[in-house]
Design an enzyme around this catalytic site. Structure first.
Site, PDB file in Angstrom:
ATOM      1  CG  ASP A  92      17.369   1.504  21.438  1.00 41.24           C
ATOM      2  OD1 ASP A  92      16.946   0.540  20.767  1.00 41.24           O
ATOM      3  OD2 ASP A  92      16.793   1.937  22.460  1.00 41.24           O
TER       4      ASP A  92
ATOM      5  CD  GLU B 109       0.711 -25.867 -15.251  1.00 36.20           C
ATOM      6  OE1 GLU B 109       1.124 -24.878 -15.883  1.00 36.20           O
ATOM      7  OE2 GLU B 109       1.048 -26.138 -14.079  1.00 36.20           O
TER       8      GLU B 109
ATOM      9  CD  GLN C 252      10.441   0.468  23.663  1.00 35.50           C
ATOM     10  OE1 GLN C 252      10.096   1.080  22.657  1.00 35.50           O
ATOM     11  NE2 GLN C 252      11.653  -0.080  23.775  1.00 35.50           N
TER      12      GLN C 252
ATOM     13  CE1 TYR D 168       8.889  11.278   5.343  1.00 34.94           C
ATOM     14  CE2 TYR D 168       9.176  10.528   7.605  1.00 34.94           C
ATOM     15  CZ  TYR D 168       8.646  11.420   6.700  1.00 34.94           C
ATOM     16  OH  TYR D 168       7.881  12.468   7.142  1.00 34.94           O
TER      17      TYR D 168
ATOM     18  CB  SER E  42       8.883   1.602  20.036  1.00 34.05           C
ATOM     19  OG  SER E  42      10.070   0.878  20.136  1.00 34.05           O
TER      20      SER E  42
ATOM     21  CD  GLN F  30       3.820  16.348   2.412  1.00 32.41           C
ATOM     22  OE1 GLN F  30       2.885  15.548   2.595  1.00 32.41           O
ATOM     23  NE2 GLN F  30       4.148  17.253   3.325  1.00 32.41           N
TER      24      GLN F  30
ATOM     25  CG  HIS G 135       4.359 -22.448 -21.248  1.00 27.29           C
ATOM     26  ND1 HIS G 135       3.438 -21.534 -21.668  1.00 27.29           N
ATOM     27  CD2 HIS G 135       4.962 -21.900 -20.157  1.00 27.29           C
ATOM     28  CE1 HIS G 135       3.482 -20.472 -20.863  1.00 27.29           C
ATOM     29  NE2 HIS G 135       4.405 -20.670 -19.930  1.00 27.29           N
TER      30      HIS G 135
ATOM     31  CG  HIS H 251      10.791   5.483  22.017  1.00 30.63           C
ATOM     32  ND1 HIS H 251      11.553   6.234  21.175  1.00 30.63           N
ATOM     33  CD2 HIS H 251      11.550   4.427  22.378  1.00 30.63           C
ATOM     34  CE1 HIS H 251      12.738   5.661  21.018  1.00 30.63           C
ATOM     35  NE2 HIS H 251      12.771   4.565  21.751  1.00 30.63           N
TER      36      HIS H 251
ATOM     37  CG  ASN I 232       3.025  11.176  10.301  1.00 34.10           C
ATOM     38  OD1 ASN I 232       2.879  10.579   9.234  1.00 34.10           O
ATOM     39  ND2 ASN I 232       3.028  12.490  10.386  1.00 34.10           N
TER      40      ASN I 232
ATOM     41  CD  GLU J  42      10.342  -2.099  18.024  1.00 34.85           C
ATOM     42  OE1 GLU J  42       9.499  -1.710  18.868  1.00 34.85           O
ATOM     43  OE2 GLU J  42      10.970  -1.310  17.290  1.00 34.85           O
ATOM     44  CG  HIS J  43      13.212  -3.460  21.320  1.00 36.87           C
ATOM     45  ND1 HIS J  43      12.213  -2.522  21.105  1.00 36.87           N
ATOM     46  CD2 HIS J  43      14.240  -3.090  20.520  1.00 36.87           C
ATOM     47  CE1 HIS J  43      12.641  -1.632  20.213  1.00 36.87           C
ATOM     48  NE2 HIS J  43      13.853  -1.942  19.836  1.00 36.87           N
TER      49      HIS J  43
END
Lengths: 429, 429
Positions: free
Chosen positions: B359, B413, B257, B128, B235, B189, B418, B260, B212, B325-326
């Site tokens: 990046d 058990e 940063q 995506y 981010s 979708q 088994h 973004h 999103n 994250e960074h």
């Protein structure tokens, strides 16, 4: 039990029907959302209230956690034979999972940049163990040992105690696996407590272990707040067998899967019509001799199947489409087919390797991807309890070599500060 | 921007507040559930209708897929400099991810049982790629190359084309990364189509890539039908810097940063009051010079922070609690702190290693765990496009050695079939 054959004109539709499984009903989703929201809001009070309602046991913040005395008592009640069996299983599971421990990478490239990746354990893992009838000590070993091998410092286990009852073997297995922090709670409320924490239970970083539809839905809903393992569906086995296989062995293996629960699925694929008939008869003969005959009969009747194929290419193709949780290759020469299987949770090779030996003592994990998710998912492992951090060190001469490309791309993306973050350093090199 | 200091009495509360992030609103959940259900029911028709409504572009089953002619045109429109930059980035990303390729394990133990584990690629992966303003060619490389290195045979990419517009650089990057199957759709979708398939789009096994709130929620809802990567939040960057760092470099890195999106978060931790002041001033001076000043200002004002600490132990502790994250270590001697960081998506060492170089071109992946999920999650990797199958071969003499323990545990058990699945074979050994 359905008898399918690839030569039948309806085979494609019948086969698709065999693999159709439904997810949890929508009302489970909203009920679970409410439980999680209330545990987040009210903490221990909500946890104790739900436990009283669903498990019929009244706890206090002090009795939520299983005491060391209870664990000691459980151990004392465990027979020498079972202690030895659990210890042998634990040792073998540990050996296998230690082999999984990954190494980091680090290299310095021609431009002089050093790139690396290191693996580190999670700080804390939550282990969910089902209660009541499906409370299995073997699952405690299979969930806890990979976490401990990975280096997780804190293991918190939740096991519901319906009407106050705990399986002492579960506590014994926890002890052998090195789990000391055990709470007698279950359901979505336990998952919520592990994810968000309460006054009595500190939150964990990842929750693993199977559970009912509420537990599975709760894990889905807390995903992101914590990590989770895959969402387990009913257990399944696929057996590929040729004429060299013993029909009674195949039959008891199919029933071992079927006795788990009524939604379990056992499928045999073979090229041999006589073997198919012999297995079908053997299943019918064995069924009434099983203590769990009612469950196994329902599973075999509703979900069981024997599929006749023309040749082994067809069998391999169907196996890859099923992507079974467990795959037994009961063939005189299993190696050829083995190499053609692309999707399976675990494979059991040859006539004396029934799934059950892997369920308990062999070493590989018995928590495996179900419902065809072996297409993209894997069994539980040390990797589930570790994460990777990449790292980078770019000295000035390396930045001079690769920086201009970064500047060009950042400018093309309209991210000016990104571009300047590199170019301002290039000016000084 | 918030100025925090560990010496302030309110620090604990202020710090907790800084890290509070909210999940997607409940109405996103039900809207997404409806979109997924309709795409499953109506297939292409629903997909085309939603695309017309949300992206304002009218497609047919024939124009859903981007044609080779369009890709060729996009390539022809790409400047030589950008093609070279994309090619350099692709080569370096490929090199790093090839280093990740794992090896299987296999061993035969003292009892004679052979245990193994092998890695295999997924059959098909869905990528995506966000459309519109945040449609980044670098993300195409970062998502597609690990999949191709893992050996995935089919890559299907979805990128929405609001008002019919596609970023030609995204198509050029797809070409360079070897992606041929591209659909101009997006949103929940697109995720539903990738997960369940339609007449025009075959389903995939795993869906990766940021999007999103609708895309993130759709990935959560299709999880189990397909695999997903982590659910990406805004981010963030955390910079640890000492007096050896250039305040203007730190400032532009924080702003890289912040540019973004308004929810992005930039945090500096330092022991130096003078450095903190200098960076705060430099940020204010640089802000108005940025094309994306409005976004960066809002991000810095609402989510930015400078935290003054007494010493580096405090800084390391905060960094591990943030699990950024960074993480940039802009220190004269970064190695000492580096070894103490337990939780971070990616670490950038030293004064000439800004996040931006990672990046785009360094090699490690830029799809990284956000919102503190580096506690349990990792950046995108070849492992995301592979799965493991364990296997087991137990010859008769090995079953004789370990089988009795399996029988004992199965009986304990209550799983008689088994137990008999093993014991019936022990009789013959």
């Amino acid at each position: 039990m359905r008898l399918l054959a690839t030569k039948h004109p309806n085979f494609a539709a019948d086969f698709a029907d065999l693999l159709t499984r439904e997810g949890s009903a929508p009302q489970v989703g909203s009920a679970v959302a409410e439980i999680i929201a209330r545990v987040r809001r009210e903490g221990d009070a909500a946890l104790l209230d739900y436990t009283s309602r669903f498990d019929r046991v009244n706890l206090t913040p002090e009795t939520l956690r299983v005491s060391q005395a209870e664990i000691d008592t459980a151990l004392a009640c465990t027979s020498h034979e079972l202690r030895e069996a659990l210890t042998l299983a634990a040792r073998r599971i540990e050996t296998f999972h230690k082999m999984q421990l990954p190494s980091g990478i680090e290299f310095t490239d021609d431009e002089g940049a050093t790139c690396g990746m290191r693996w580190t354990p999670l700080d804390a893992a939550g282990l969910y163990v089902p209660g009541g009838k499906a409370s299995y000590p073997s699952s405690v070993l299979m969930n806890a040992i990979p976490a401990r091998v990975a280096g997780v410092r804190r293991l918190a286990m939740c096991v519901p105690a319906p009407h106050g009852e705990l399986n002492p073997l579960v506590l014994a297995a926890a002890h052998i696996a090195g789990v000391k922090e055990i709470y007698r709670i279950g359901g979505a409320q336990a998952v919520a407590a592990l994810a968000y924490g309460t006054a009595s239970i500190r939150p964990v970083d990842r929750i693993v272990g199977p559970g009912n539809a509420y537990v599975a839905e709760a894990k889905r809903q807390v995903f992101g707040q914590v990590g989770i393992d895959s969402i387990a569906g009913p257990s399944e086995v696929l057996i590929l067998a040729d004429d060299s296989a013993n029909p009674e062995h195949i039959a008891i293996d199919l029933l071992a899967q079927a006795e788990h629960d009524e939604d379990a699925q056992s499928i045999l694929i073979t090229t041999s019509g006589p073997l198919a008939s012999a297995v079908a008869s053997a299943v019918e003969a064995l069924l009434p001799t099983l203590p769990r005959a009612a469950i196994a009969s329902a599973s075999w009747a509703n979900n069981g199947a024997i599929i006749l194929v023309h040749n082994w290419d067809e069998a391999v193709d169907l196996a890859n489409r099923i992507a079974p949780e467990h795959l037994q290759l009961m063939l005189a020469e299993p190696d050829g087919l083995f190499s053609q299987i692309r999707h399976a949770g675990a494979i059991f090779l040859g006539h004396t390797t029934p799934e059950a030996v892997g369920d308990y003592v062999a070493g590989p994990n018995h928590v495996l991807p179900t419902s065809g998710t072996a297409r993209f998912a894997s069994g539980l492992s040390v990797y589930d309890f570790m994460k990777r951090t990449t790292y980078l060190s770019v000295p000035p001469h390396a930045l001079a070599a690769i920086g201009p490309a970064a500047v060009a791309l950042a400018e093309a993306e309209g991210l000016t500060a990104h571009a300047r973050s590199v170019s301002t350093r290039l000016g000084k090199t």
